[in-house]
Design a protein around this motif. Structure first.
Motif: not given
Length: 201
Positions: A42-46, A109-112, A122-131, A136-139
């Motif tokens: 489910f998370l991989t498809e998300i 973190r575990e899967i990807l 836009d002047g705000r701090s935001k957290r991003f996941h970098i894959f 990603l291809e394996k999953a």
């Protein structure tokens, strides 16, 4: 891990070879169906859908997604749930039980092999996941999402992907001979390439 190639090699040329091939295919398909119903699938498809959406809106910045705006919001929309008024980091779902942002981050973190990066937007701090592209291809292959991921790659300029790919050394898959003890090339010469050799959990 389960090794299928040695079994197929032993049976090749016998009267019961086709029966064994069909049996192995059934096992693989059943395992694949089970995997597709997991939280990890489910998370991989998300993630893949999120990358496609960012690409379509011309907001793609490498293989990265915002934790709140891309991932968490997509989970709520897909499962039809809302944040708890008192605990906005928790979701109660019928499909996967209690989901927390911490659990989502840990699974990603575990899967990807994702890593978290804080960016100014836009002047705000935001957290991003970098894959990690290789993970990603394996999953995607593991959960039957390769075609969807390939569609994303085909429509994506290499310079867009290059913004994050290469920032971490991709995981290296061991050579086929090390995984199975049998050369994949040899198996293909025996016309059994349609059956997967190894199933990893």
């Amino acid at each position: 891990r389960e090794l299928y190639f040695p079994l197929l090699l032993t049976a090749y040329g016998t009267s019961y070879y086709d029966e064994i091939v069909n049996f192995v295919r059934e096992i693989i398909e059943e395992r694949r169906r089970q995997r597709q119903g997991t939280f990890e699938a489910f998370l991989t498809e998300i993630v893949i859908d999120g990358l496609i959406k960012r690409k379509q809106s011309q907001e793609l910045d490498g293989l990265s997604l915002s934790i709140d705006e891309d991932i968490w919001a997509a989970i709520k929309e897909r499962l039809g749930v809302v944040d708890s008024p008192t605990r906005p980091w928790v979701l109660e779902t019928d499909e996967f039980g209690t989901i927390t942002k911490q659990k989502v981050g840990r699974r990603l973190r575990e899967i990807l092999n994702s890593r978290v990066e804080v960016r100014k937007v836009d002047g705000r701090s935001k957290r991003f996941h970098i894959f990690d592209r290789w993970r990603l291809e394996k999953a995607a292959k593991k959960y039957g999402l390769s075609e969807k991921l390939e569609t994303f790659y085909v429509s994506t300029d290499s310079t867009d992907l290059g913004k994050t790919i290469g920032s971490e050394k991709p995981s290296q898959e061991p050579p086929e001979a090390e995984k199975t003890g049998v050369s994949e090339t040899y198996i293909r010469e025996k016309n059994v390439e349609s059956v997967e050799s190894v199933t990893y959990k």
